[in-house]
Design an enzyme around this catalytic site. Structure first.
Site, mmCIF file in Angstrom:
data_model
loop_
_atom_site.group_PDB
_atom_site.id
_atom_site.type_symbol
_atom_site.label_atom_id
_atom_site.label_comp_id
_atom_site.label_asym_id
_atom_site.label_seq_id
_atom_site.Cartn_x
_atom_site.Cartn_y
_atom_site.Cartn_z
ATOM 1 N N ASP A 133 9.387 -3.973 12.978
ATOM 2 C CA ASP A 133 9.181 -5.400 12.722
ATOM 3 C C ASP A 133 9.027 -5.695 11.226
ATOM 4 O O ASP A 133 8.291 -5.010 10.514
ATOM 5 C CB ASP A 133 7.914 -5.854 13.468
ATOM 6 C CG ASP A 133 7.705 -7.347 13.379
ATOM 7 O OD1 ASP A 133 8.602 -8.093 13.827
ATOM 8 O OD2 ASP A 133 6.669 -7.786 12.843
ATOM 9 N N GLN A 143 0.821 -1.222 0.000
ATOM 10 C CA GLN A 143 0.000 0.000 0.000
ATOM 11 C C GLN A 143 0.845 1.258 0.000
ATOM 12 O O GLN A 143 0.401 2.306 -0.461
ATOM 13 C CB GLN A 143 -0.840 0.060 1.287
ATOM 14 C CG GLN A 143 -2.068 -0.783 1.335
ATOM 15 C CD GLN A 143 -2.633 -0.707 2.750
ATOM 16 O OE1 GLN A 143 -1.980 -1.081 3.709
ATOM 17 N NE2 GLN A 143 -3.844 -0.224 2.881
ATOM 18 N N TYR A 185 7.191 -10.479 3.670
ATOM 19 C CA TYR A 185 6.375 -9.281 3.458
ATOM 20 C C TYR A 185 6.724 -8.647 2.101
ATOM 21 O O TYR A 185 7.872 -8.271 1.848
ATOM 22 C CB TYR A 185 6.584 -8.242 4.578
ATOM 23 C CG TYR A 185 6.105 -8.700 5.962
ATOM 24 C CD1 TYR A 185 5.371 -9.871 6.144
ATOM 25 C CD2 TYR A 185 6.392 -7.940 7.085
ATOM 26 C CE1 TYR A 185 4.934 -10.269 7.405
ATOM 27 C CE2 TYR A 185 5.954 -8.331 8.356
ATOM 28 C CZ TYR A 185 5.237 -9.503 8.497
ATOM 29 O OH TYR A 185 4.814 -9.890 9.755
ATOM 30 N N ASN A 195 -2.198 6.461 16.937
ATOM 31 C CA ASN A 195 -1.886 5.246 17.699
ATOM 32 C C ASN A 195 -0.843 5.510 18.788
ATOM 33 O O ASN A 195 -0.878 4.899 19.855
ATOM 34 C CB ASN A 195 -1.425 4.135 16.758
ATOM 35 C CG ASN A 195 -2.515 3.767 15.765
ATOM 36 O OD1 ASN A 195 -3.679 4.109 15.976
ATOM 37 N ND2 ASN A 195 -2.163 3.084 14.694
ATOM 38 N N GLY A 211 0.494 -1.167 12.941
ATOM 39 C CA GLY A 211 0.700 -0.983 11.497
ATOM 40 C C GLY A 211 0.047 0.334 11.119
ATOM 41 O O GLY A 211 -0.933 0.744 11.743
ATOM 42 N N PRO A 232 -3.013 -5.252 16.673
ATOM 43 C CA PRO A 232 -3.766 -4.720 17.818
ATOM 44 C C PRO A 232 -5.141 -4.178 17.446
ATOM 45 O O PRO A 232 -6.031 -4.132 18.284
ATOM 46 C CB PRO A 232 -2.858 -3.598 18.343
ATOM 47 C CG PRO A 232 -2.017 -3.200 17.167
ATOM 48 C CD PRO A 232 -1.782 -4.472 16.402
HETATM 49 N N1 LIG Z 1 4.021 -12.569 13.230
HETATM 50 C C1 LIG Z 1 2.986 -12.579 12.444
HETATM 51 O O1 LIG Z 1 2.539 -13.623 11.962
HETATM 52 C C2 LIG Z 1 2.338 -11.270 12.119
HETATM 53 C C3 LIG Z 1 1.065 -11.228 11.513
HETATM 54 C C4 LIG Z 1 0.478 -9.990 11.282
HETATM 55 C C5 LIG Z 1 1.142 -8.820 11.619
HETATM 56 N N2 LIG Z 1 2.394 -8.893 12.184
HETATM 57 C C6 LIG Z 1 3.153 -7.661 12.541
HETATM 58 O O2 LIG Z 1 2.353 -6.749 13.261
HETATM 59 C C7 LIG Z 1 2.269 -5.511 12.551
HETATM 60 C C8 LIG Z 1 0.918 -4.891 12.788
HETATM 61 O O3 LIG Z 1 -0.117 -5.799 12.344
HETATM 62 P P1 LIG Z 1 -1.378 -5.220 11.597
HETATM 63 O O4 LIG Z 1 -0.931 -4.314 10.495
HETATM 64 O O5 LIG Z 1 -2.290 -6.357 11.265
HETATM 65 O O6 LIG Z 1 -2.014 -4.295 12.782
HETATM 66 P P2 LIG Z 1 -3.461 -3.712 12.964
HETATM 67 O O7 LIG Z 1 -3.339 -2.645 13.991
HETATM 68 O O8 LIG Z 1 -4.446 -4.780 13.278
HETATM 69 O O9 LIG Z 1 -3.862 -3.096 11.551
HETATM 70 C C9 LIG Z 1 -3.123 -2.030 11.038
HETATM 71 C C10 LIG Z 1 -3.912 -1.364 9.910
HETATM 72 O O10 LIG Z 1 -5.094 -0.773 10.438
HETATM 73 C C11 LIG Z 1 -5.286 0.526 9.830
HETATM 74 N N3 LIG Z 1 -5.067 1.516 10.879
HETATM 75 C C12 LIG Z 1 -4.047 1.569 11.796
HETATM 76 N N4 LIG Z 1 -4.210 2.591 12.626
HETATM 77 C C13 LIG Z 1 -5.351 3.210 12.260
HETATM 78 C C14 LIG Z 1 -6.044 4.342 12.752
HETATM 79 N N5 LIG Z 1 -5.591 5.004 13.820
HETATM 80 N N6 LIG Z 1 -7.193 4.713 12.142
HETATM 81 C C15 LIG Z 1 -7.660 4.025 11.084
HETATM 82 N N7 LIG Z 1 -7.049 2.953 10.553
HETATM 83 C C16 LIG Z 1 -5.892 2.541 11.146
HETATM 84 C C17 LIG Z 1 -4.251 0.611 8.726
HETATM 85 O O11 LIG Z 1 -4.767 -0.034 7.566
HETATM 86 P P3 LIG Z 1 -5.538 0.728 6.366
HETATM 87 O O12 LIG Z 1 -5.139 2.161 6.376
HETATM 88 O O13 LIG Z 1 -5.127 -0.010 5.158
HETATM 89 O O14 LIG Z 1 -6.999 0.546 6.650
HETATM 90 C C18 LIG Z 1 -3.133 -0.245 9.265
HETATM 91 O O15 LIG Z 1 -2.257 -0.709 8.281
HETATM 92 C C19 LIG Z 1 2.585 -5.888 11.091
HETATM 93 O O16 LIG Z 1 3.083 -4.835 10.335
HETATM 94 C C20 LIG Z 1 3.646 -6.950 11.288
HETATM 95 O O17 LIG Z 1 4.894 -6.351 11.561
HETATM 96 C C21 LIG Z 1 2.979 -10.082 12.446
#
Ligand SMILES: NC(=O)c1ccc[n+]([C@@H]2O[C@H](COP(=O)([O-])OP(=O)(O)OC[C@H]3O[C@@H](n4cnc5c(N)ncnc54)[C@H](OP(=O)(O)O)[C@@H]3O)[C@@H](O)[C@H]2O)c1
Length: 320
Positions: free
Chosen positions: A49, A27, A54, A292, A282, A208
Site C-alpha cells: 500500500d 525512517q 507519503y 506481525n 507497517g 492495526p
Molecule cells: N488510508 C489512510 O489514510 C492511511 C493512514 C495511515 C496508514 N495507512 C496505511 O496503513 C499502513 C500501516 O499503518 P501504520 O503504519 O499506522 O500501522 P501500525 O501497525 O499502527 O503502526 C506501524 C508502526 O508500529 C511499529 N511496529 C510495527 N510492528 C511492530 C512490532 N511488532 N513491534 C514493535 N513495533 C512495531 C513500527 O513503528 P516504529 O518502529 O517507528 O515504532 C511501525 O512502523 C501504512 O503504511 C499505510 O500504508 C493508511
C-alpha cells in the site's frame, strides 16, 4: 499466508499486507525498504500500500525500486490521491484534473504501467460524485488502474459513490480503507462494515497497532527511533495516555497467556472479521515484519473465550 477475496471482486489479497507510510523515505532508507519488501514478498505478502503524499512521493519511488525484479503480475500495488502534491489551487482534491495528474505521477514514481488499486484518500466535498466516478471508470478503461476505492469515507459517502455508478452505468468502488484497531473500532463496526458487506466492498484496514502503541513498546517511555520519537509526530506522543497504556498492559497479560505477543494479538483480533480482506501493517524493521506475520497463525487459534478476555481488557474504552 492466506489470501482473501477483495469484497465481491475476483482479486485476492494477502490477509496481511505492508504499507509505506512514515517508514519508506522517512525512517527507512531505500536498501532497508528493499529488504523489507523482498522479505514480505518471500513470506507471501502480495499487497503493498502506497499514497502520493507519503514522503512527498519518495515512498512511491522506493516502492518502485524495491519491486524491480519481482513479477509484476504477482503484486497488488496501490496508491492514493487527494492530498496536496502539486502547485496551484488544483494541485489537490479529487477533481478529474488532479486525479489524472496524480495517477500519472504515481505510475512514473513506481515505474509501473498500472496500479491494481487506486484509493480516494479522503472524501472531497468540492468534486461532484459523478465527475469522480466517471474519472475512475475512465482510468480503469484506459488500463491505468484495475480497481478503485475510498479511504476513511463515511458509509453514506460510499453508498453515494456506489449509487451514482449504478445510475450511470459506471464502475463502483471495490474497496474502502479505514483505520481499524482495538482502540478505534466503533465507526467501522457500526456503519462501514454493514454497508460494505451489503455492497460487496472489501475492507483493507490500516494502523492495526495504533501507531505502535498496542505493541506495548511505549509502556515505559518512548524508545529512541520509534514513531513517537520522531520530531514531526507529536500527535503520536499525545496518544500515549495513561488510560491507553493501562489497557495495553492488560492486553499484554492476555497475549502472554496465549504465548503470543501483544502485536500478534492486536492483528489477530482484526483478522477474525471476515469483512476485512487485508490488514495493512507497517514496519520499520525486519523483526517487526516477521513478528506481525505470526498473527495469521495466532488468529487461527483465537477462541471466543480469548475474544471475551480481550473485550474485558478494553472495558468501555472505544474511540470513533
Ligand atoms: N488510508 C489512510 O489514510 C492511511 C493512514 C495511515 C496508514 N495507512 C496505511 O496503513 C499502513 C500501516 O499503518 P501504520 O503504519 O499506522 O500501522 P501500525 O501497525 O499502527 O503502526 C506501524 C508502526 O508500529 C511499529 N511496529 C510495527 N510492528 C511492530 C512490532 N511488532 N513491534 C514493535 N513495533 C512495531 C513500527 O513503528 P516504529 O518502529 O517507528 O515504532 C511501525 O512502523 C501504512 O503504511 C499505510 O500504508 C493508511
Amino acid at each position: 499466508m492466506h489470501y482473501r477475496r477483495l469484497g465481491h471482486s475476483g482479486l485476492k489479497v494477502s490477509e496481511i499486507s505492508l504499507g509505506s507510510w512514515v517508514t519508506f523515505g522517512t525512517q527507512v532508507d531505500e536498501p532497508a525498504a528493499v529488504n523489507l519488501i523482498r522479505e514480505a514478498y518471500e513470506q507471501g505478502i502480495n499487497f503493498f500500500d502506497n499514497a502520493d503524499v507519503y514522503a512527498n512521493g519518495k515512498a512511491e519511488e522506493i516502492m518502485g525500486q524495491a519491486i524491480k525484479g519481482l513479477p509484476r503480475e504477482a503484486l497488488v500495488l496501490s496508491s492514493k490521491v487527494f492530498g496536496a502534491t502539486m502547485p496551484g489551487i488544483n494541485g489537490r482534491g479529487l477533481s478529474r484534473k488532479h486525479v489524472t495528474e496524480s495517477i500519472h505521477a504515481s505510475l512514473k514514481h513506481m515505474g509501473t504501467e498500472y496500479l491494481d488499486l487506486y484509493f480516494c484518500h479522503r472524501y472531497d466535498p468540492d468534486t461532484p460524485m459523478e465527475e469522480l466516478v466517471r474519472t475512475m471508470t475512465d482510468l480503469i478503461q484506459q488500463g491505468k488502474i484495475l480497481y478503485w476505492g475510498t479511504s476513511e469515507w463515511e458509509a453514506w459517502q460510499v453508498m453515494e459513490a456506489h449509487g451514482v455508478a449504478r445510475q450511470y452505468g459506471l464502475i463502483p468502488p471495490t474497496v474502502e480503507q479505514p483505520q481499524y484497531n482495538l482502540f478505534h473500532r466503533k465507526r467501522v463496526e457500526d456503519s462501514l462494515m454493514p454497508v460494505c458487506r451489503d455492497l460487496g466492498i472489501g475492507l483493507t484496514t490500516f494502523s492495526p497497532l495504533y501507531h505502535g502503541i498496542l505493541t506495548g513498546k511505549y509502556n515505559d517511555g518512548i524508545p529512541q527511533g520509534s514513531r513517537a520519537s520522531l520530531e514531526d509526530y507529536g500527535w503520536v506522543r499525545d496518544r500515549i495516555t495513561p488510560e491507553r497504556i493501562a489497557i495495553v498492559r492488560k492486553l499484554t497479560e492476555v497475549a502472554r497467556d496465549l504465548e503470543i505477543t501483544p502485536s500478534q494479538l492486536a492483528i489477530a483480533w482484526i483478522l477474525r472479521r471476515k469483512e476485512v480482506a487485508s490488514v495493512i501493517t507497517g514496519a520499520s524493521r525486519l523483526e517487526q515484519l516477521d513478528e506481525n506475520l505470526g498473527s495469521a497463525e495466532a488468529y487461527e487459534h483465537l477462541t471466543e473465550v480469548d475474544i471475551d478476555r480481550i473485550f474485558a481488557a478494553l472495558g468501555n474504552y472505544q474511540e470513533q
